[in-house]
Design a protein around this motif. Sequence first.
Motif, PDB file in Angstrom:
ATOM      1  N   PRO A   1      -4.416   5.738   2.618  1.00  0.00           N
ATOM      2  CA  PRO A   1      -3.858   4.021   2.819  1.00  0.00           C
ATOM      3  C   PRO A   1      -5.143   3.030   3.082  1.00  0.00           C
ATOM      4  O   PRO A   1      -5.491   2.385   2.032  1.00  0.00           O
ATOM      5  CB  PRO A   1      -2.573   3.534   4.033  1.00  0.00           C
ATOM      6  N   GLY A   2      -5.842   3.385   4.045  1.00  0.00           N
ATOM      7  CA  GLY A   2      -6.551   2.535   4.394  1.00  0.00           C
ATOM      8  C   GLY A   2      -8.372   2.502   3.061  1.00  0.00           C
ATOM      9  O   GLY A   2      -8.605   1.752   3.196  1.00  0.00           O
TER      10      GLY A   2
ATOM     11  N   ILE B   1      -5.830  -0.685   9.889  1.00  0.00           N
ATOM     12  CA  ILE B   1      -6.186   0.731   8.796  1.00  0.00           C
ATOM     13  C   ILE B   1      -6.273   1.978   9.432  1.00  0.00           C
ATOM     14  O   ILE B   1      -5.378   2.768   9.049  1.00  0.00           O
ATOM     15  CB  ILE B   1      -7.167   0.131   8.331  1.00  0.00           C
ATOM     16  N   SER B   2      -6.082   1.577  10.815  1.00  0.00           N
ATOM     17  CA  SER B   2      -6.237   3.036  11.977  1.00  0.00           C
ATOM     18  C   SER B   2      -4.959   3.291  11.791  1.00  0.00           C
ATOM     19  O   SER B   2      -4.749   4.548  12.097  1.00  0.00           O
ATOM     20  CB  SER B   2      -7.483   2.553  13.033  1.00  0.00           C
TER      21      SER B   2
ATOM     22  N   THR C   1       0.459  -0.983  -0.202  1.00  0.00           N
ATOM     23  CA  THR C   1       0.059  -0.190  -0.065  1.00  0.00           C
ATOM     24  C   THR C   1       0.839   0.664   0.309  1.00  0.00           C
ATOM     25  O   THR C   1       0.918   2.092  -0.545  1.00  0.00           O
ATOM     26  CB  THR C   1      -0.635   0.240   1.720  1.00  0.00           C
ATOM     27  N   ALA C   2       1.464   1.061   1.279  1.00  0.00           N
ATOM     28  CA  ALA C   2       2.789   2.285   1.035  1.00  0.00           C
ATOM     29  C   ALA C   2       3.489   2.883  -0.494  1.00  0.00           C
ATOM     30  O   ALA C   2       4.143   3.649  -0.936  1.00  0.00           O
ATOM     31  CB  ALA C   2       3.126   2.501   2.155  1.00  0.00           C
TER      32      ALA C   2
ATOM     33  N   ARG D   1       3.016  12.130   8.118  1.00  0.00           N
ATOM     34  CA  ARG D   1       4.446  12.300   7.672  1.00  0.00           C
ATOM     35  C   ARG D   1       4.132  11.471   5.941  1.00  0.00           C
ATOM     36  O   ARG D   1       4.344  10.587   4.938  1.00  0.00           O
ATOM     37  CB  ARG D   1       5.405  11.060   7.844  1.00  0.00           C
ATOM     38  N   ALA D   2       2.722  12.407   5.196  1.00  0.00           N
ATOM     39  CA  ALA D   2       2.226  11.940   3.600  1.00  0.00           C
ATOM     40  C   ALA D   2       3.364  12.345   2.743  1.00  0.00           C
ATOM     41  O   ALA D   2       3.388  11.373   1.971  1.00  0.00           O
ATOM     42  CB  ALA D   2       0.930  12.889   3.417  1.00  0.00           C
TER      43      ALA D   2
END
Length: 362
Positions: free
Chosen positions: A285-286, A264-265, A237-238, A274-275
């Motif tokens: 991400p979730g 997810i949280s 995901t990241a 820190r996007a």
Amino acid sequence: MIDPSDHLVVDCDYHYADTFTQAAPYMPEPWRTKFEKSSWGGTGVKQNLSAFFPASTGNRFNYGKIDRDFSEYPDGGDDKDDVIAAMDHLDIDVTLQISHLILAMGGVKADDRRVESFIKGHLEYMFEEVLDPDEGIYGLAPVPYHDIDASMDILDRVEGEETIKGIVMVTAGASPPLGNRKYDPIYKRCEDLGLPIVYHTGGSGLDEYVRAGYEEMVETHTLGFLESNMSQIVSVTAQGVPEKFPDLDIVFMESGVTYLPGLISRLNEEYLKRAEEAPLLNKLPGEYITDYYFGTQPLEESARPDLLEICFDMLGTDKLLYASDYPHWDYDDPSVITDLPMIDDEARKDMLGRNAVEVFDL
């Protein structure tokens, strides 16, 4: 409550109990000779499982909680007839077969071609002896992802094979994690072929677990399957795999569902701080994770019903896939879905089979 015998049931995680005796005649050389002439096949040097894939202590067949008549428990399989008998026993219409032995691939440290060779032998055996659309028996093809060229060879081999419905990446032991750009050629090829990626967990053995020093398998089996999948969910995901390959369906198998709201949280919270470290993402991400599919096994039946309801609401019952994990003794039969009190019959039908028809193009 619905009766599963009256509705389509697709088992998205049925483990074919493959053996080296079956695969060895189909392996490329020198592995074919090495294992055909071993103690499995005749004369020569003694070979066993630990000579190929590292073994692990810890007995997952110790059981207590599950009340099941094992005198009526079909073996599940190391041949096609066993699979058919088990499908009849469970009222399952379609199975997606995953090699049992390949789940140990993460323990291989040597720089050789044993994983690739086993996969090639396993697939040829399955094509010739087991997979059969008329019986509802399909396969998921593993890839030796540590070797990109070898993985591409496997993908070339399965292209156009109607019995292969997805690609398996074993999550335990992947280094670097599976979101790394190294694996992009695999993802691109799967996207082009229309084959979903099935991330299947592993790494729960007492001695092969990622951390040393645990004393009982109840500890590592609690943590291992969970940790292996969690690490890859975060990496995939990241690192923006769903953004880079938007038409690639992503499936995670065999770690239940109750861990997902917390994961997810936490990942959302880190992203908000820190996007800039996840520049490919265009949403939380979730929101990507809830677009993935998840096998239900082992569904946490002992969990509070309101917790399961939160999980189903957060993930969506249109993203959940019935999975048995058969023939392991702690498998989930279809009643784990049909007996759920917090969802309606249409959601049960989706989870039992209709979602799988969509994601695996059945």
